[in-house]
Design a protein around this motif. Structure first.
Motif, PDB file in Angstrom:
ATOM      1  N   ASN A  59      77.924  -7.285  -4.521  1.00 10.53           N
ATOM      2  CA  ASN A  59      76.555  -7.105  -5.033  1.00 10.53           C
ATOM      3  C   ASN A  59      76.540  -7.105  -6.554  1.00 10.53           C
ATOM      4  OD1 ASN A  59      75.496  -6.943  -2.467  1.00 10.53           O
ATOM      5  ND2 ASN A  59      75.788  -4.723  -2.315  1.00 10.53           N
ATOM      6  N   GLU A  60      77.536  -6.418  -7.132  1.00  8.27           N
ATOM      7  CA  GLU A  60      77.617  -6.410  -8.590  1.00  8.27           C
ATOM      8  C   GLU A  60      77.911  -7.821  -9.113  1.00  8.27           C
ATOM      9  OE1 GLU A  60      77.477  -4.849 -12.383  1.00  8.27           O
ATOM     10  OE2 GLU A  60      76.938  -3.937 -10.450  1.00  8.27           O
ATOM     11  N   PHE A  61      78.708  -8.550  -8.319  1.00  2.60           N
ATOM     12  CA  PHE A  61      79.056  -9.927  -8.689  1.00  2.60           C
ATOM     13  C   PHE A  61      77.808 -10.809  -8.743  1.00  2.60           C
ATOM     14  CE2 PHE A  61      81.036 -14.086  -7.452  1.00  2.60           C
ATOM     15  CZ  PHE A  61      81.738 -14.226  -8.628  1.00  2.60           C
ATOM     16  N   ASN A  62      76.868 -10.570  -7.810  1.00  2.00           N
ATOM     17  CA  ASN A  62      75.619 -11.343  -7.806  1.00  2.00           C
ATOM     18  C   ASN A  62      74.835 -11.138  -9.091  1.00  2.00           C
ATOM     19  OD1 ASN A  62      75.994 -12.518  -5.346  1.00  2.00           O
ATOM     20  ND2 ASN A  62      75.020 -10.882  -4.182  1.00  2.00           N
ATOM     21  N   LYS A  63      74.846  -9.889  -9.580  1.00  2.00           N
ATOM     22  CA  LYS A  63      74.125  -9.633 -10.833  1.00  2.00           C
ATOM     23  C   LYS A  63      74.772 -10.404 -11.986  1.00  2.00           C
ATOM     24  CE  LYS A  63      72.816  -4.974  -9.300  1.00  2.00           C
ATOM     25  NZ  LYS A  63      72.927  -3.525  -9.581  1.00  2.00           N
ATOM     26  N   ARG A  64      76.122 -10.426 -11.963  1.00  2.00           N
ATOM     27  CA  ARG A  64      76.792 -11.149 -13.045  1.00  2.00           C
ATOM     28  C   ARG A  64      76.529 -12.653 -12.965  1.00  2.00           C
ATOM     29  NH1 ARG A  64      81.283  -7.744 -11.817  1.00  2.00           N
ATOM     30  NH2 ARG A  64      82.381  -9.524 -10.900  1.00  2.00           N
ATOM     31  N   LEU A  65      76.350 -13.143 -11.737  1.00  2.00           N
ATOM     32  CA  LEU A  65      76.087 -14.571 -11.576  1.00  2.00           C
ATOM     33  C   LEU A  65      74.783 -14.982 -12.258  1.00  2.00           C
ATOM     34  CD1 LEU A  65      77.140 -15.259  -7.899  1.00  2.00           C
ATOM     35  CD2 LEU A  65      78.218 -16.090  -9.964  1.00  2.00           C
ATOM     36  N   ALA A  99      78.652 -11.622   4.584  1.00  2.00           N
ATOM     37  CA  ALA A  99      78.370 -10.248   5.013  1.00  2.00           C
ATOM     38  C   ALA A  99      78.154 -10.208   6.522  1.00  2.00           C
ATOM     39  CB  ALA A  99      77.144  -9.713   4.279  1.00  2.00           C
ATOM     40  N   HIS A 100      77.406 -11.165   7.059  1.00  2.00           N
ATOM     41  CA  HIS A 100      77.209 -11.229   8.509  1.00  2.00           C
ATOM     42  C   HIS A 100      78.522 -11.496   9.227  1.00  2.00           C
ATOM     43  CE1 HIS A 100      72.862 -10.875   8.928  1.00  2.00           C
ATOM     44  NE2 HIS A 100      72.738 -11.602   7.828  1.00  2.00           N
ATOM     45  N   GLU A 101      79.343 -12.384   8.648  1.00  2.00           N
ATOM     46  CA  GLU A 101      80.610 -12.724   9.286  1.00  2.00           C
ATOM     47  C   GLU A 101      81.579 -11.549   9.258  1.00  2.00           C
ATOM     48  OE1 GLU A 101      83.625 -16.582   9.289  1.00  2.00           O
ATOM     49  OE2 GLU A 101      81.936 -16.450   7.900  1.00  2.00           O
ATOM     50  N   LEU A 102      81.519 -10.717   8.225  1.00  2.00           N
ATOM     51  CA  LEU A 102      82.359  -9.527   8.172  1.00  2.00           C
ATOM     52  C   LEU A 102      81.870  -8.449   9.140  1.00  2.00           C
ATOM     53  CD1 LEU A 102      83.066  -9.031   4.356  1.00  2.00           C
ATOM     54  CD2 LEU A 102      84.741  -9.429   6.136  1.00  2.00           C
ATOM     55  N   ASN A 103      80.563  -8.459   9.434  1.00  2.00           N
ATOM     56  CA  ASN A 103      79.997  -7.424  10.286  1.00  2.00           C
ATOM     57  C   ASN A 103      80.588  -7.476  11.692  1.00  2.00           C
ATOM     58  OD1 ASN A 103      78.129  -5.236  10.653  1.00  2.00           O
ATOM     59  ND2 ASN A 103      76.874  -6.625  11.864  1.00  2.00           N
ATOM     60  N   ASN A 104      80.860  -8.683  12.185  1.00  2.00           N
ATOM     61  CA  ASN A 104      81.384  -8.809  13.553  1.00  2.00           C
ATOM     62  C   ASN A 104      82.749  -8.154  13.721  1.00  2.00           C
ATOM     63  OD1 ASN A 104      79.112 -10.144  14.477  1.00  2.00           O
ATOM     64  ND2 ASN A 104      79.901 -12.163  13.932  1.00  2.00           N
ATOM     65  N   PRO A 105      83.760  -8.503  12.888  1.00  2.00           N
ATOM     66  CA  PRO A 105      85.053  -7.822  13.081  1.00  2.00           C
ATOM     67  C   PRO A 105      84.991  -6.326  12.800  1.00  2.00           C
ATOM     68  CG  PRO A 105      85.102  -9.221  11.108  1.00  2.00           C
ATOM     69  CD  PRO A 105      83.846  -9.562  11.867  1.00  2.00           C
ATOM     70  N   LEU A 106      84.116  -5.886  11.908  1.00  2.00           N
ATOM     71  CA  LEU A 106      83.985  -4.446  11.659  1.00  2.00           C
ATOM     72  C   LEU A 106      83.437  -3.730  12.895  1.00  2.00           C
ATOM     73  CD1 LEU A 106      82.636  -4.339   7.982  1.00  2.00           C
ATOM     74  CD2 LEU A 106      84.898  -3.700   8.789  1.00  2.00           C
ATOM     75  N   ASN A 107      82.405  -4.316  13.501  1.00  2.00           N
ATOM     76  CA  ASN A 107      81.850  -3.712  14.720  1.00  2.00           C
ATOM     77  C   ASN A 107      82.872  -3.715  15.847  1.00  2.00           C
ATOM     78  OD1 ASN A 107      79.408  -3.200  13.499  1.00  2.00           O
ATOM     79  ND2 ASN A 107      78.460  -5.098  14.188  1.00  2.00           N
ATOM     80  N   ASN A 108      83.595  -4.835  15.971  1.00  2.00           N
ATOM     81  CA  ASN A 108      84.607  -4.902  17.027  1.00  2.00           C
ATOM     82  C   ASN A 108      85.725  -3.901  16.795  1.00  2.00           C
ATOM     83  OD1 ASN A 108      83.193  -6.970  18.239  1.00  2.00           O
ATOM     84  ND2 ASN A 108      84.362  -8.594  17.242  1.00  2.00           N
TER      85      ASN A 108
END
Length: 383
Positions: free
Chosen positions: A54-60, A161-170
Motif C-alpha cells: 500500500n505504501e508502495f502504491n503511494k510512492r508510485l 492481494a486476491h491471489e494471496l488470500n486463497n493460500p492464507l485462508n487455506n
C-alpha cells in the motif's frame, strides 16, 4: 487344569502409565503450538508486506510525476541532440568547402588550416557531446521502462492481494483442522501431520507469489541469456490471471508442442506480455464476449506470438500511432499511453518486431516476432 494365579498375571498386557501418556500428549501439543506461533509470525510478516505494498502504491503516484518530468527532459535532450547533429553537418560541409578552396589560393592556406583545426576541434567536442547525450537518452529510457513497470505493479496489486488470500485462508483451514483433531484427542497422528503438511504447502504458494512479484519489480539487468518463451508467457499470466478472472475474461493458450528459446532478458520480456495482456483486458471492458487467445508459430529462424482479443478493435488509421509515446484511445485519466510504447522499445532492443492487425468490431491481434537462439549463440552462454 486351572493355571496358577501368578502365571495368569504375567501374561496380561502392560498398561502405560497415565502420567507418561499425558506427558507425551503435552509435548505434542507444545510442538504444535510452537509451529502455530511460527505460522502466526509468517502471517504477520505477510500482512506487513501488504502494508508495504500500500505504501508502495503511494510512492508510485510520485514516481509517475517524476516520470513525466523525465520525459519532458527526454524531449528537450532529443531536440538539443538534433541541433547538435545539424551543427555537425554544417561543420562537415564547411570543411569540404575549405578543402575545395585550398588548392585554388595558396595565400589563404594558413588561414584555411587554422579554420580547419578549429572545425576539427569543434567536431571532436560535438562528437563527445553527442555521445554523452546518447548515453543520457539511454539512461532515461531505462528509467522510463522501470517507471512503466512500477505503474504496472500498481495495477497488479489488487489481483495479487486476491491471489494471496486463497493460500492464507487455506492455511488457516488446515491449521484449524489440526487443532480440532488435537483438542478432540485424535489418536491418528498421521492425519494431523497431513493437515499441517497441507498448511505448509499453502504457505509455500504464498511465498512463491510474493517472490515473483518482488523479482518483477526489480530493475531488469542489461544481461541477455537463452530463455524459454513459454515460461515467460506463463509467468506473465500468473501475475495477470486473477485480474482477468475477476473481469470474467476467458484466456486460451495454444503454444504448440515446440518450446522456442530466444536470447533476451526474462524480466523485460515478461513486462512485454503483461503490457499486452493489460491492453487486451482494458479493450474487453464493454465487450459482450470477453476472450483472449495466445498462440505461436515457430519458423526456421524466428518465433511469432499472436495475442488476440474479442474487443471492439482499433479505429482505422491508428495501427501505427498506438506505439507512439503518450498516445492512447482511453478516456482521460485511464491511461498514460506508455505501455505499448515501452513494449515496442523492448521488442526492438531484442532484435524483434511488433505489429497489430485489427478490424473494427472484430477485435485486435498483436503479432510479436523474435529471433530464435542459434546453436552457436547458445554454446557461448554458460550452462
Amino acid at each position: 487344569m486351572a493355571m496358577p494365579e501368578s502365571v495368569t498375571e504375567e501374561r496380561q498386557p502392560a498398561v502405560p502409565e497415565p502420567g507418561a501418556a499425558a506427558s507425551e500428549l503435552r509435548a505434542q501439543v507444545e510442538t504444535l503450538e510452537r509451529r502455530l506461533r511460527q505460522r502466526d509470525d509468517q502471517r504477520r510478516a505477510m500482512l506487513h508486506i501488504m502494508g508495504d505494498l500500500n505504501e508502495f502504491n503511494k510512492r508510485l503516484a510520485n514516481q509517475r510525476k517524476a516520470m513525466l518530468h523525465i520525459l519532458a527532459d527526454y524531449e528537450q535532450d532529443r531536440r538539443r541532440l538534433a541541433r547538435q547533429t545539424e551543427r555537425l553537418d554544417n561543420s562537415r560541409r564547411a570543411l569540404l568547402h575549405i578543402l575545395q578552396d585550398s588548392h585554388k589560393d595558396k595565400l589563404h592556406l594558413e588561414d584555411s588550416r587554422k579554420a580547419m583545426i578549429h572545425i576539427m576541434g569543434d567536431l571532436r567536442e560535438t562528437t563527445a557531446e553527442m555521445q554523452r547525450r546518447e548515453q543520457e537518452l539511454r539512461d532515461k529510457q531505462e528509467q522510463l521502462v522501470q517507471a512503466g513497470k512500477l505503474a504496472t505493479l500498481r495495477e497488479l496489486t489488487t489481483g495479487v492481494a486476491h491471489e494471496l488470500n486463497n493460500p492464507l485462508n487455506n492455511t488457516g483451514l488446515f491449521v484449524g483442522n489440526a487443532i480440532d483433531l488435537i483438542e478432540l484427542g485424535a489418536t491418528d497422528k498421521g492425519q494431523i501431520v497431513r493437515e499441517l503438511h497441507h498448511a505448509m504447502q499453502q504457505v509455500g504458494k504464498a511465498t512463491e507469489i510474493i517472490s515473483h512479484l518482488r523479482t518483477f519489480g526489480r530493475a531488469a539487468p542489461v544481461s541477455r541469456e537463452p530463455i524459454s518463451l513459454r515460461q515467460v508467457i506463463e509467468r506473465a499470466l500468473s501475475l495477470m490471471r486473477e485480474q482477468l478472472r475477476l473481469r470474467e475474461i476467458e484466456v486460451a493458450v495454444d503454444l504448440g508442442q515446440e518450446e522456442p528459446v530466444v536470447v533476451g532478458n526474462p524480466i523485460q520480456l515478461e513486462q512485454v506480455f503483461i503490457n499486452l495482456l493489460t491492453n487486451a483486458r482494458d479493450a474487453l471492458a464493454d465487450s459482450p464476449r470477453k476472450a483472449i487467445r495466445i498462440s505461436d508459430s515457430v519458423g526456421a529462424e524466428g518465433v511469432e506470438v499472436a495475442l488476440a482479443d474479442t474487443g471492439p478493435g482499433i479505429p482505422p488509421g491508428l495501427e501505427q500511432r498506438i506505439f507512439d509515446p503518450f498516445f492512447t484511445t482511453k478516456e482521460v485519466g485511464k491511461g498514460t499511453g506508455l505501455g505499448l510504447s515501452i513494449t515496442y522499445g523492448i521488442v526492438k532492443e531484442h532484435g524483434g518486431t511488433i505489429s497489430v492487425t485489427s478490424r473494427p468490431g472484430e477485435g485486435a491481434t498483436f503479432l510479436l516476432r523474435l529471433p530464435l537462439v542459434s546453436a552457436e549463440t547458445q554454446e557461448s552462454f554458460p550452462q
